[in-house]
Design a protein around this motif. Structure first.
Motif, short mmCIF file in Angstrom:
data_model
loop_
_atom_site.label_atom_id
_atom_site.label_comp_id
_atom_site.label_asym_id
_atom_site.label_seq_id
_atom_site.Cartn_x
_atom_site.Cartn_y
_atom_site.Cartn_z
N ARG A 25 0.82 -1.22 0.00
CA ARG A 25 0.00 0.00 0.00
C ARG A 25 0.86 1.27 0.00
NH1 ARG A 25 -4.46 -2.29 4.04
NH2 ARG A 25 -5.76 -3.27 2.45
N SER A 26 2.10 1.16 0.42
CA SER A 26 2.95 2.35 0.51
C SER A 26 3.57 2.72 -0.84
CB SER A 26 4.05 2.13 1.55
OG SER A 26 5.01 1.20 1.07
N VAL A 27 3.49 1.83 -1.83
CA VAL A 27 4.04 2.14 -3.14
C VAL A 27 2.91 2.46 -4.12
CG1 VAL A 27 6.09 0.72 -2.79
CG2 VAL A 27 4.10 -0.29 -3.88
N ARG A 28 3.24 3.24 -5.10
CA ARG A 28 2.24 3.61 -6.12
C ARG A 28 2.29 2.55 -7.23
NH1 ARG A 28 -0.58 8.21 -7.28
NH2 ARG A 28 -1.08 8.53 -9.47
N LEU A 29 1.21 1.79 -7.33
CA LEU A 29 1.15 0.71 -8.31
C LEU A 29 0.48 1.20 -9.58
CD1 LEU A 29 0.08 -2.20 -5.95
CD2 LEU A 29 2.36 -1.73 -6.84
N ASP A 30 1.13 0.95 -10.70
CA ASP A 30 0.61 1.34 -12.01
C ASP A 30 -0.05 0.12 -12.65
OD1 ASP A 30 0.06 2.32 -14.51
OD2 ASP A 30 2.17 2.43 -15.14
#
Length: 167
Positions: free
Chosen positions: A92-97
């Protein structure tokens, strides 16, 4: 001859009670087997998500996500819930594309994991309810199996930029 009908009634009642006990024992066994099967499916989905997260971390997001994924993959049963929750927090802490195939793989694995977790929770609840009934406990119908355990993890569904409203 006049008392013969009591014997017939007693035999019918005993037959009905025995049929009910056999049916109940079968139901307990089926629910227990389904809960165990759901636990195996949940475990498989947990492993798939952790493996997909490890691949994603190797390609893009680095050490913290990779470490969380490896810990989740290698966790012993007593530490599995905490490891999976940590992996969820890291994801959840990373921006997933979602356009990136590696990110899409993690997002899809997380969605399938959420469904598997819900199915597992429902089946464990049903098995525990059946095994908690007085007649089941009295006749120890579930004694061949361990008590079904919930797997208590945060909702693993991941929000993507497309899921978050603008504004």
């Amino acid at each position: 001859m006049p008392h013969m009908w009591w014997v017939v009634v007693a035999a019918v009642v005993v037959g009905l009670v025995v049929a009910y006990l056999i049916w109940t024992a079968g139901r307990v066994e089926r629910l227990q087997a389904r809960a165990e099967s759901a636990a195996r499916a949940l475990d498989a989905h947990l492993l798939r998500r952790a493996a997909a997260a490890a691949v994603l971390a190797e390609r893009r997001y680095g050490v913290e996500l990779y470490a969380a994924a490896r810990i989740a993959l290698d966790a012993v049963p007593e530490e599995r819930e905490a490891a999976e929750n940590d992996l969820t927090r890291q994801l959840r802490s990373v921006r997933l594309d979602p356009a990136d195939p590696a990110c899409e793989s993690v997002i899809a694995a997380s969605r399938r994991l959420a469904l598997a977790r819900q199915v597992h929770t429902d089946l464990v609840r049903d098995a525990r309810t059946a095994r908690s009934r007085p007649v089941v406990r009295l006749f120890r119908m579930g004694r061949r199996h361990d008590w079904p355990r919930y797997f208590d993890i945060d909702d693993p569904t991941l929000a993507t930029p497309a899921d978050v409203p603008a504004g």
